[in-house]
Write an enzyme that holds these catalytic residues in place. Sequence first.
Site, PDB file in Angstrom:
ATOM      1  N   THR A  40       0.838  -1.203   0.000  1.00  0.00           N
ATOM      2  CA  THR A  40       0.000   0.000   0.000  1.00  0.00           C
ATOM      3  C   THR A  40       0.870   1.249   0.000  1.00  0.00           C
ATOM      4  OG1 THR A  40      -0.148   0.067   2.423  1.00  0.00           O
ATOM      5  CG2 THR A  40      -1.846  -1.172   1.245  1.00  0.00           C
ATOM      6  N   GLY A  66      -0.450  -2.857  11.112  1.00  0.00           N
ATOM      7  CA  GLY A  66      -1.042  -2.675  12.425  1.00  0.00           C
ATOM      8  C   GLY A  66      -2.556  -2.682  12.370  1.00  0.00           C
ATOM      9  N   ASP A  67      -3.180  -2.150  13.421  1.00  0.00           N
ATOM     10  CA  ASP A  67      -4.639  -2.145  13.504  1.00  0.00           C
ATOM     11  C   ASP A  67      -5.275  -1.383  12.348  1.00  0.00           C
ATOM     12  OD1 ASP A  67      -4.971  -3.652  15.916  1.00  0.00           O
ATOM     13  OD2 ASP A  67      -4.212  -1.941  17.036  1.00  0.00           O
ATOM     14  N   GLY A  68      -4.626  -0.309  11.896  1.00  0.00           N
ATOM     15  CA  GLY A  68      -5.180   0.463  10.795  1.00  0.00           C
ATOM     16  C   GLY A  68      -5.226  -0.324   9.498  1.00  0.00           C
ATOM     17  N   ASN A  71      -7.940  -2.862   9.716  1.00  0.00           N
ATOM     18  CA  ASN A  71      -9.220  -2.179   9.535  1.00  0.00           C
ATOM     19  C   ASN A  71      -9.515  -1.963   8.054  1.00  0.00           C
ATOM     20  OD1 ASN A  71     -10.698   0.515   8.984  1.00  0.00           O
ATOM     21  ND2 ASN A  71     -11.288   0.061  11.081  1.00  0.00           N
ATOM     22  N   THR A  95       2.618  -0.759  15.344  1.00  0.00           N
ATOM     23  CA  THR A  95       3.191  -0.267  16.595  1.00  0.00           C
ATOM     24  C   THR A  95       2.630  -1.004  17.797  1.00  0.00           C
ATOM     25  OG1 THR A  95       3.478   1.936  15.640  1.00  0.00           O
ATOM     26  CG2 THR A  95       3.506   1.773  18.039  1.00  0.00           C
ATOM     27  N   ASP A 218     -20.175 -12.635  19.278  1.00  0.00           N
ATOM     28  CA  ASP A 218     -21.376 -12.747  20.117  1.00  0.00           C
ATOM     29  C   ASP A 218     -22.482 -11.779  19.723  1.00  0.00           C
ATOM     30  OD1 ASP A 218     -20.177 -10.405  20.918  1.00  0.00           O
ATOM     31  OD2 ASP A 218     -20.336 -10.798  23.075  1.00  0.00           O
ATOM     32  N   GLU A 271      -7.900   5.296  13.435  1.00  0.00           N
ATOM     33  CA  GLU A 271      -8.314   6.415  12.594  1.00  0.00           C
ATOM     34  C   GLU A 271      -9.284   7.318  13.354  1.00  0.00           C
ATOM     35  OE1 GLU A 271      -7.225   7.279   9.559  1.00  0.00           O
ATOM     36  OE2 GLU A 271      -5.779   5.643   9.765  1.00  0.00           O
TER      37      GLU A 271
END
Length: 299
Positions: A40, A66-68, A71, A95, A218, A271
Amino acid sequence: MAEFPASLLILNGKSTDNLPLREAIMLLREEGMTIHVRVTWEKGDAARYVEEARKLGVATVIAGGGDGTINEVSTALIQCEGDGIPALGILPLGTANDFATSVGIPEALDKALKLAIAGNAIAIDMAQVNKQTCFINMATGGFGTRITTETPEKLKAALGGVSYIIHGLMRMDTLQPDRCEIRGENFHWQGDALVIGIGNGRQAGGGQQLCPNALINDGLLQLRIFTGDEILPALVSTLKSDEDNPNIIEGASSWFDIQAPHEITFNLDGEPLSGQNFHIEILPAALRCRLPPDCLLLR
């Protein structure tokens, strides 16, 4: 090694010089696995690569970052229509890696890569904010959000998750709680929030367990509010056990509505999203994700 369907790795551009990752991919290719790699450069690349992955007919799209990054890739996957939608694989390279850590993705790149390709694909939930923006892990608001948003990139690169704590201590004298009203199924609260965590996952901000009871399959969001008029006393009170802590408010619902008299900012998997009104809802079984058999976030 048994034969597995092809995968496509969407790699965050910051991780292109990761030599151990390159070696792990080459080793698996030598063992007969087909692994496509795409890097990217700007926002929107992940969605284009997911579409390419579908044309290639791969079984898994791996989010390398990472989390971004997770996502972006997961959001693109849930927007796909029709049959043959690839599963999500996770390769933690960011991170904090909060979502990957909480679901038990191995830290070793070779083990994480094998899990992402060959692990069992399980249907998991995602969450959506104001019918537009999604998150797979957590939405955080208040003190914690401002810290993670404002922490310098160089500090994060040098210290990882600890950087958030250090920057927070440096900014403590200038931060104030957010006044807001929150509604959900059989839930209503109004007051001053130091930290708000709305979790599909359990942790954010570099390992902070904001929603320790959250599960990713759940059909519910877990809410945790740390209340208080002053930052330091409220932070000290969080060291108490939950049962004895009047500064912790908890709830669970498939949706939450949040209203504030002033603009507040939520951090959605890294974000920022600012506004005064937020409708957050769960999207049950929105995508399939390759997870370890002992994942603690499954019911």
